[in-house]
Scaffold this motif. Sequence first.
Motif, PDB file in Angstrom:
ATOM      1  N   SER A 224     -26.339 -77.854  80.607  1.00  0.00           N
ATOM      2  CA  SER A 224     -26.322 -76.442  80.201  1.00  0.00           C
ATOM      3  C   SER A 224     -25.214 -76.118  79.198  1.00  0.00           C
ATOM      4  O   SER A 224     -25.391 -75.259  78.332  1.00  0.00           O
ATOM      5  N   ARG A 225     -24.082 -76.801  79.303  1.00  0.00           N
ATOM      6  CA  ARG A 225     -22.975 -76.506  78.395  1.00  0.00           C
ATOM      7  C   ARG A 225     -23.334 -76.842  76.953  1.00  0.00           C
ATOM      8  O   ARG A 225     -22.825 -76.235  76.013  1.00  0.00           O
TER       9      ARG A 225
ATOM     10  N   SER B 160     -18.847 -76.140  71.842  1.00  0.00           N
ATOM     11  CA  SER B 160     -19.581 -74.881  71.970  1.00  0.00           C
ATOM     12  C   SER B 160     -18.978 -73.793  71.083  1.00  0.00           C
ATOM     13  O   SER B 160     -19.697 -72.924  70.574  1.00  0.00           O
TER      14      SER B 160
ATOM     15  N   GLY C  24     -31.995 -78.703  78.296  1.00  0.00           N
ATOM     16  CA  GLY C  24     -30.559 -78.482  78.273  1.00  0.00           C
ATOM     17  C   GLY C  24     -30.098 -77.556  79.378  1.00  0.00           C
ATOM     18  O   GLY C  24     -29.072 -77.812  80.027  1.00  0.00           O
ATOM     19  N   LYS C  25     -30.823 -76.476  79.611  1.00  0.00           N
ATOM     20  CA  LYS C  25     -30.435 -75.526  80.663  1.00  0.00           C
ATOM     21  C   LYS C  25     -30.470 -76.174  82.043  1.00  0.00           C
ATOM     22  O   LYS C  25     -29.743 -75.772  82.951  1.00  0.00           O
ATOM     23  N   ARG C  26     -31.326 -77.188  82.203  1.00  0.00           N
ATOM     24  CA  ARG C  26     -31.442 -77.828  83.520  1.00  0.00           C
ATOM     25  C   ARG C  26     -30.439 -78.957  83.701  1.00  0.00           C
ATOM     26  O   ARG C  26     -29.829 -79.077  84.776  1.00  0.00           O
TER      27      ARG C  26
ATOM     28  N   ALA D 239     -26.599 -76.962  75.755  1.00  0.00           N
ATOM     29  CA  ALA D 239     -27.998 -76.617  75.509  1.00  0.00           C
ATOM     30  C   ALA D 239     -28.211 -76.123  74.078  1.00  0.00           C
ATOM     31  O   ALA D 239     -29.090 -76.616  73.357  1.00  0.00           O
TER      32      ALA D 239
ATOM     33  N   ASN E  21     -29.695 -65.685  77.234  1.00  0.00           N
ATOM     34  CA  ASN E  21     -28.935 -65.392  78.448  1.00  0.00           C
ATOM     35  C   ASN E  21     -28.336 -63.994  78.402  1.00  0.00           C
ATOM     36  O   ASN E  21     -28.332 -63.270  79.399  1.00  0.00           O
TER      37      ASN E  21
ATOM     38  N   GLU F 223     -22.826 -69.167  76.481  1.00  0.00           N
ATOM     39  CA  GLU F 223     -23.110 -70.365  75.690  1.00  0.00           C
ATOM     40  C   GLU F 223     -21.933 -70.737  74.798  1.00  0.00           C
ATOM     41  O   GLU F 223     -21.744 -71.906  74.455  1.00  0.00           O
TER      42      GLU F 223
ATOM     43  N   TYR G   2     -34.282 -76.697  74.746  1.00  0.00           N
ATOM     44  CA  TYR G   2     -33.542 -75.627  75.428  1.00  0.00           C
ATOM     45  C   TYR G   2     -33.740 -75.699  76.939  1.00  0.00           C
ATOM     46  O   TYR G   2     -32.772 -75.621  77.713  1.00  0.00           O
ATOM     47  N   LEU G   3     -34.984 -75.861  77.364  1.00  0.00           N
ATOM     48  CA  LEU G   3     -35.274 -75.940  78.802  1.00  0.00           C
ATOM     49  C   LEU G   3     -34.615 -77.163  79.432  1.00  0.00           C
ATOM     50  O   LEU G   3     -34.030 -77.081  80.521  1.00  0.00           O
TER      51      LEU G   3
END
Length: 394
Positions: free
Chosen positions: A165-166, A8, A160-162, A168, A330, A279, A157-158
Amino acid sequence: MIAGLKLSHLVSGSIAVLVGYTGSVAIIFQAIDKLGATQLQANSWMLVLGLGTGLSGVALSWRYRMPILTAWSTPGAALLVIGLDGIPMSEAIGAFLVCGALLTLTGLTGWFEKLSHLIPDAIASAMLAGILFRFGLGVFSSMEEDMALVAVMCLTYLAGKRWFSRYAIPSVLATGIFFCWIAGAFHTDVEFAFSIARPVFVMPEFSMAALIGVGLPLYVVTMTSQNMPGIIALKSAGYQPPVSASMTVTGMTTVLLAPFGGFAFNLAAITAAICAGPEADANPLTRYKAALIAGAFYCLVGLLGAAVIGLFLIAPKALVVSVAGLALMNTIGTSLNTALLQSGQREAALVTFMTTVSTISFFGIGAPVWALLFGAATSLALSKKGVNPLISAN
């Protein structure tokens, strides 16, 4: 190697550099062209802008363990495009030196840091949300340019967020690059050749016309449109940035590199928000490593000179805009939530937000500063106790 380096950090740092260059390279080249610079001088400008940004950001981030990104003044570059008509290169360099001296003096005196502490959290967060809002909006406006690419990135993105998330944002970037490669969307007509740039010194000269027409406006624009949003970006992320030290470092960097084309350095806002958000790292204490990576990338790009900028121009605009907007989503949401959380400051925060989004400009002063003034005036006017909100809020 930086201990505890994460994927990240690498992704956030690289996105910050990508956004930093693609958003302003064309403007910088216009300013260079106005001065009639040679190719070697143009390469020198890109060299010192990259090195100055990278080294000053690394120094501040490492010293204070915060994601303190610095940048060249993009509004300042736009000002140069307008204000450099008829001004010789040597006199422009002299104006850059005066701007750097004023930035350094601002840091040494500490007055700007005292001013930054008077801004209420609600108004500061509203201003940051307004600054970043156009980047979030860019995700959706880019659908007109390339619906398929943006849709795939948004779906990633959606997901990944679900479920992860790390990762995404790294997944969004990887998916976007892969899609562009498969679809043949990368621009293949961009010419570039790798070469190490060399600094070209220009002896400064000083004229009243250049100082008044370029030096002073460049200082004002840099302070109001860059440094103030940069401070607020870090404060909104939960940090207490070393304002005076940052002003001093960026000012001295400007003084040292102005003769080679480093026209003005300052705190970054948009790119800082990318590295200061969750993020970049779930742990706020180690997000500074993303800023260190960004600084290293800035230095690398600077060393390779103007030619390497072609690499940033290969990617389609929709890819860059969408990655930046999704990476900041975010932060935008958190800033809006903080801005509207206190009912007593809600109207002032809304005025601040909408003024920032409006992008108005009066007397050469950009919307963020007017947003702070209008927001503070609204807060003061609606204060039941009649107490100055800029003082009572802290």
